[in-house]
Design a protein around this motif. Structure first.
Motif, PDB file in Angstrom:
ATOM      1  N   ILE A 165       0.851  -1.192   0.000  1.00  0.00           N
ATOM      2  CA  ILE A 165       0.000   0.000   0.000  1.00  0.00           C
ATOM      3  C   ILE A 165       0.885   1.241   0.000  1.00  0.00           C
ATOM      4  N   ILE A 166       0.592   2.158  -0.913  1.00  0.00           N
ATOM      5  CA  ILE A 166       1.345   3.412  -0.998  1.00  0.00           C
ATOM      6  C   ILE A 166       0.972   4.266   0.213  1.00  0.00           C
ATOM      7  N   LEU A 167       1.979   4.706   0.936  1.00  0.00           N
ATOM      8  CA  LEU A 167       1.769   5.544   2.121  1.00  0.00           C
ATOM      9  C   LEU A 167       1.831   7.004   1.684  1.00  0.00           C
ATOM     10  N   ASP A 168       0.642   7.548   1.404  1.00  0.00           N
ATOM     11  CA  ASP A 168       0.547   8.890   0.832  1.00  0.00           C
ATOM     12  C   ASP A 168       1.166   9.957   1.728  1.00  0.00           C
ATOM     13  N   HIS A 169       1.050   9.805   3.035  1.00  0.00           N
ATOM     14  CA  HIS A 169       1.597  10.834   3.925  1.00  0.00           C
ATOM     15  C   HIS A 169       3.123  10.880   3.855  1.00  0.00           C
ATOM     16  N   LEU A 170       3.778   9.754   3.626  1.00  0.00           N
ATOM     17  CA  LEU A 170       5.236   9.763   3.476  1.00  0.00           C
ATOM     18  C   LEU A 170       5.653  10.369   2.137  1.00  0.00           C
ATOM     19  N   VAL A 171       4.884  10.079   1.105  1.00  0.00           N
ATOM     20  CA  VAL A 171       5.144  10.693  -0.203  1.00  0.00           C
ATOM     21  C   VAL A 171       4.930  12.200  -0.101  1.00  0.00           C
ATOM     22  N   ALA A 172       3.857  12.605   0.576  1.00  0.00           N
ATOM     23  CA  ALA A 172       3.568  14.027   0.737  1.00  0.00           C
ATOM     24  C   ALA A 172       4.665  14.727   1.533  1.00  0.00           C
ATOM     25  N   ASN A 173       5.191  14.073   2.559  1.00  0.00           N
ATOM     26  CA  ASN A 173       6.287  14.675   3.331  1.00  0.00           C
ATOM     27  C   ASN A 173       7.505  14.934   2.447  1.00  0.00           C
ATOM     28  N   GLU A 174       7.838  13.974   1.601  1.00  0.00           N
ATOM     29  CA  GLU A 174       8.997  14.128   0.718  1.00  0.00           C
ATOM     30  C   GLU A 174       8.756  15.216  -0.329  1.00  0.00           C
ATOM     31  N   VAL A 175       7.568  15.229  -0.926  1.00  0.00           N
ATOM     32  CA  VAL A 175       7.253  16.257  -1.929  1.00  0.00           C
ATOM     33  C   VAL A 175       7.249  17.639  -1.277  1.00  0.00           C
ATOM     34  N   ASN A 176       6.675  17.751  -0.089  1.00  0.00           N
ATOM     35  CA  ASN A 176       6.656  19.040   0.607  1.00  0.00           C
ATOM     36  C   ASN A 176       8.066  19.496   0.964  1.00  0.00           C
ATOM     37  N   ARG A 177       8.935  18.565   1.354  1.00  0.00           N
ATOM     38  CA  ARG A 177      10.315  18.910   1.676  1.00  0.00           C
ATOM     39  C   ARG A 177      11.027  19.471   0.437  1.00  0.00           C
ATOM     40  N   LEU A 178      10.851  18.795  -0.706  1.00  0.00           N
ATOM     41  CA  LEU A 178      11.476  19.275  -1.946  1.00  0.00           C
ATOM     42  C   LEU A 178      10.894  20.616  -2.382  1.00  0.00           C
ATOM     43  N   TYR A 179       9.577  20.738  -2.303  1.00  0.00           N
ATOM     44  CA  TYR A 179       8.892  21.968  -2.708  1.00  0.00           C
ATOM     45  C   TYR A 179       9.338  23.140  -1.836  1.00  0.00           C
ATOM     46  N   ASN A 180       9.399  22.908  -0.531  1.00  0.00           N
ATOM     47  CA  ASN A 180       9.794  23.979   0.389  1.00  0.00           C
ATOM     48  C   ASN A 180      11.259  24.367   0.193  1.00  0.00           C
ATOM     49  N   SER A 181      12.113  23.400  -0.115  1.00  0.00           N
ATOM     50  CA  SER A 181      13.517  23.747  -0.336  1.00  0.00           C
ATOM     51  C   SER A 181      13.684  24.609  -1.591  1.00  0.00           C
ATOM     52  N   LEU A 182      12.915  24.332  -2.624  1.00  0.00           N
ATOM     53  CA  LEU A 182      12.976  25.173  -3.831  1.00  0.00           C
ATOM     54  C   LEU A 182      12.363  26.547  -3.581  1.00  0.00           C
TER      55      LEU A 182
END
Length: 189
Positions: A165-182
């Motif tokens: 099962i894809i853990l959406d909250h972990l994917v969202a954490n990673e995407v948010n980390r990348l987005y915020n760094s940019l």
């Protein structure tokens, strides 16, 4: 809402994937990243330019093939030889352009979003080798003439549980980390 409706809605949101199929895992993670990138940010609007270019090239190639078939049907082979030759050459040229477009312009890009107020284009692309568990996610932003990108290279097991099962909250954490760094890089400059 009742408890039963909450449970069925939560069950529908879960994405289960056969975790030993690398292609399926990559596509499921791409979908989760796209949902997170576009769903959580109302100021971003999806842009379909890359997909429309690919679709236009494919439509032109199919149109050339249909035209060649129709011409050959109305004018049997000896008469239609020059038209068939031109059509075959045009079809292969269009397929070459399509291959160059997907290989060098798209490069695994699965989501393009445009900021509504600002002149910014966000692109998400990914790569996962055939027998490798590393999921490489690249998020890039273009504003004006400058382009910045940040990459994350993690095992796909970091985003999937033991049941697939894809853990959406972990994917969202990673995407948010990348987005915020940019976003932070732009504010610092």
């Amino acid at each position: 809402m009742t408890k039963k409706e909450d449970k069925t809605q939560a069950a529908e949101e879960l994405v289960k994937v056969y975790k030993w199929d690398g292609s399926a895992v990559k596509h499921a993670l791409d979908d989760a990243v796209k949902t997170c990138l576009l769903g959580d940010r109302p100021h971003l609007k999806e842009h379909f330019g890359l997909v429309n270019t690919r679709l236009a090239l494919c439509a032109l190639a199919v149109g050339v093939a249909i035209m060649a078939h129709a011409w050959d049907f109305t004018h049997p082979f000896p008469q239609s030889r020059p038209v068939l030759l031109i059509s075959v050459l045009a079809y292969f040229a269009l397929m070459g352009v399509l291959t160059l477009h997907t290989s060098f312009r798209e490069k695994g890009t699965f989501a393009v979003a445009v900021h509504k107020e600002k002149e910014r284009t966000w692109e998400a692309s990914s790569d996962m080798k055939k027998y490798d568990d590393k999921y490489q996610l690249t998020l890039s932003v273009k504003d004006g003439k400058s382009q910045r990108e940040v990459t994350s290279n993690k095992s796909c097991a970091a985003f999937i549980d033991t049941n697939g099962i894809i853990l959406d909250h972990l994917v969202a954490n990673e995407v948010n980390r990348l987005y915020n760094s940019l976003s932070a890089e732009k504010k610092d400059k």
